[in-house]
Design a protein around this motif. Structure first.
Motif, mmCIF file in Angstrom:
data_model
loop_
_atom_site.group_PDB
_atom_site.id
_atom_site.type_symbol
_atom_site.label_atom_id
_atom_site.label_comp_id
_atom_site.label_asym_id
_atom_site.label_seq_id
_atom_site.Cartn_x
_atom_site.Cartn_y
_atom_site.Cartn_z
ATOM 1 N N ILE A 1 -2.186 4.202 -5.481
ATOM 2 C CA ILE A 1 -2.786 3.767 -4.409
ATOM 3 C C ILE A 1 -1.898 2.421 -3.772
ATOM 4 N N ALA A 2 -1.523 1.577 -4.648
ATOM 5 C CA ALA A 2 -0.852 0.393 -4.143
ATOM 6 C C ALA A 2 0.049 -0.174 -5.336
ATOM 7 N N SER A 3 0.803 -0.821 -5.118
ATOM 8 C CA SER A 3 1.754 -1.444 -6.139
ATOM 9 C C SER A 3 2.133 -3.023 -5.699
ATOM 10 N N VAL A 4 2.515 -3.975 -6.689
ATOM 11 C CA VAL A 4 3.004 -5.276 -6.401
ATOM 12 C C VAL A 4 4.457 -5.302 -6.444
ATOM 13 N N ASP A 5 4.738 -5.846 -5.563
ATOM 14 C CA ASP A 5 6.430 -6.317 -5.287
ATOM 15 C C ASP A 5 6.790 -7.539 -6.027
ATOM 16 N N VAL B 1 0.839 -1.172 -0.115
ATOM 17 C CA VAL B 1 0.019 0.186 0.144
ATOM 18 C C VAL B 1 0.940 1.090 0.049
ATOM 19 N N GLU B 2 0.606 2.241 -0.990
ATOM 20 C CA GLU B 2 1.228 3.532 -1.077
ATOM 21 C C GLU B 2 0.743 4.525 -0.429
ATOM 22 N N ASP B 3 -0.667 4.585 -0.745
ATOM 23 C CA ASP B 3 -1.343 5.745 0.164
ATOM 24 C C ASP B 3 -2.407 5.298 1.121
ATOM 25 N N LYS B 4 -1.699 4.942 2.191
ATOM 26 C CA LYS B 4 -2.524 4.509 3.602
ATOM 27 C C LYS B 4 -3.541 5.325 3.898
ATOM 28 N N HIS C 1 -5.833 6.765 1.902
ATOM 29 C CA HIS C 1 -6.916 6.728 0.893
ATOM 30 C C HIS C 1 -8.176 5.850 1.380
ATOM 31 N N PRO C 2 -9.609 6.220 1.537
ATOM 32 C CA PRO C 2 -10.503 5.470 1.907
ATOM 33 C C PRO C 2 -10.789 4.056 1.499
ATOM 34 N N VAL C 3 -10.143 3.613 0.084
ATOM 35 C CA VAL C 3 -10.381 2.297 -0.225
ATOM 36 C C VAL C 3 -9.261 1.375 0.647
ATOM 37 N N MET C 4 -8.309 1.914 1.279
ATOM 38 C CA MET C 4 -7.314 1.185 2.015
ATOM 39 C C MET C 4 -7.663 1.135 3.692
ATOM 40 N N LYS C 5 -8.865 1.683 3.973
ATOM 41 C CA LYS C 5 -9.153 1.685 5.430
ATOM 42 C C LYS C 5 -9.191 0.459 5.768
ATOM 43 N N GLY C 6 -8.426 0.177 7.013
ATOM 44 C CA GLY C 6 -8.679 -1.262 7.861
ATOM 45 C C GLY C 6 -7.588 -2.233 7.132
ATOM 46 N N LEU C 7 -7.042 -1.785 6.078
ATOM 47 C CA LEU C 7 -6.054 -2.940 5.284
ATOM 48 C C LEU C 7 -4.669 -2.757 5.896
ATOM 49 N N PRO C 8 -3.888 -3.669 6.090
ATOM 50 C CA PRO C 8 -2.450 -3.496 6.420
ATOM 51 C C PRO C 8 -1.698 -2.898 5.361
ATOM 52 N N VAL C 9 -0.333 -2.606 5.653
ATOM 53 C CA VAL C 9 0.635 -1.915 4.816
ATOM 54 C C VAL C 9 1.031 -2.870 3.568
ATOM 55 N N SER C 10 0.857 -4.012 3.829
ATOM 56 C CA SER C 10 0.881 -5.167 2.797
ATOM 57 C C SER C 10 -0.017 -6.101 2.810
ATOM 58 N N ASP D 1 -8.565 -9.401 3.195
ATOM 59 C CA ASP D 1 -8.166 -8.179 2.636
ATOM 60 C C ASP D 1 -8.699 -7.622 1.395
ATOM 61 N N TYR D 2 -8.945 -8.690 0.355
ATOM 62 C CA TYR D 2 -9.306 -8.278 -0.831
ATOM 63 C C TYR D 2 -10.917 -7.756 -0.721
ATOM 64 N N LYS D 3 -11.655 -8.510 0.236
ATOM 65 C CA LYS D 3 -12.861 -8.306 0.348
ATOM 66 C C LYS D 3 -13.330 -7.091 1.123
#
Length: 274
Positions: free
Chosen positions: A207-211, A171-174, A176-185, A255-257
């Protein structure tokens, strides 16, 4: 532009009103506004488009089961279509959110193309696109949809990991509302991980990128800078693209849900209720 209801509530707390009747009236108005906003948030209409066949059908079927349950639990309405035949201006006006659920950006009827472009550029509703929505190029005899190409950050589909891979999403933009409650990765256990001819980063908000170093099994199909969740803030409509959307197993991933749920309520929500 009128102030959102929550802004009026804040102003009322910052500047106390001495007159009891006026204070009571203002409080009542604020409560009504907040209730109206909450009612809107729980009664919006969603349109989801998904292909009726193909190798994404298992994902779409699982998505429908999950979406139907979420709609029932949350009080919103969701309708499904399998092609763009019915899409025009009047049809889209019924919906506060358009979900492109594994449906490609080509082969659309011309009236649907025009209506969708207006829907997004005029901010008539929100949009969430998954996976197949960035299959941009010349496919099945159809030309590139140039408007959609710009909407997705001026990228062209290049390749994909055909044998699938697990990977870590950062997660790059922690905030952002779509990332609410999600871990940093978080980990996605199975997907195709598209590559494009360039990173969309210069033209979108990532908002997020893949490693790519976390691919399991390893793959040489890499981009370097590889965004997988982004929003294009140049358009009035709230919009978010989420690459992950191939395997039905994604609906076993909490996390996806959560990401999907957050995206729905963010993209469909009235800005005046914030």
């Amino acid at each position: 532009m009128p102030l959102p209801a929550k802004s009026w509530l804040l102003l009322a707390s910052l500047y106390p009103i001495k007159d009891h009747m006026l204070r009571s009236l203002l409080s009542t108005v604020i409560i009504v506004l907040l209730l109206a906003c909450n009612a809107f948030a729980q009664s919006f209409k969603v349109l989801a488009i998904a292909e009726p066949g193909g190798h994404h059908i298992a994902y779409s079927r699982a998505a429908k089961v999950w979406l139907n349950q979420l709609a029932a639990d949350s009080g919103f309405v969701i309708d499904y279509i399998e092609n763009t035949d019915s899409i025009d201006d009047a049809f889209l006006q019924r919906y506060q959110l358009f979900i492109q659920l594994d449906y490609p950006p080509y082969g659309w009827k011309e009236k649907a193309v025009r209506a969708f472009e207006k829907y997004i550029t005029r901010g008539q509703g929100g949009w969430i696109g998954f996976h197949h929505a960035t299959l941009l190029g010349e496919f099945d005899g159809y030309p590139m949809w140039q408007w959609f190409y710009a909407f997705m950050g001026n990228i062209r589909f290049k390749d994909y990991i055909a044998n699938f891979a697990a990977a870590k999403v950062n997660v790059e933009d922690k905030a952002h509302p779509v990332m609410k409650g999600l871990p940093v990765s978080f980990t996605i256990e199975k997907d195709e991980w598209y590559t494009y001819d360039r990173s969309p980063r210069p033209d979108v908000h990532v908002i997020a990128s893949v490693d790519e170093s976390s691919y399991t099994p390893p793959s040489d199909k890499k981009m370097g800078d590889h965004p997988v969740i982004w929003t294009n803030t140049r358009f009035p409509a709230r919009n978010v693209y989420i690459f992950m959307g191939h395997s039905p197993d994604l609906f076993q991933n909490e996390d996806y849900k959560r990401l999907f749920r957050n995206a729905i309520f963010w993209a469909s929500h009235s800005r005046h209720c914030e």
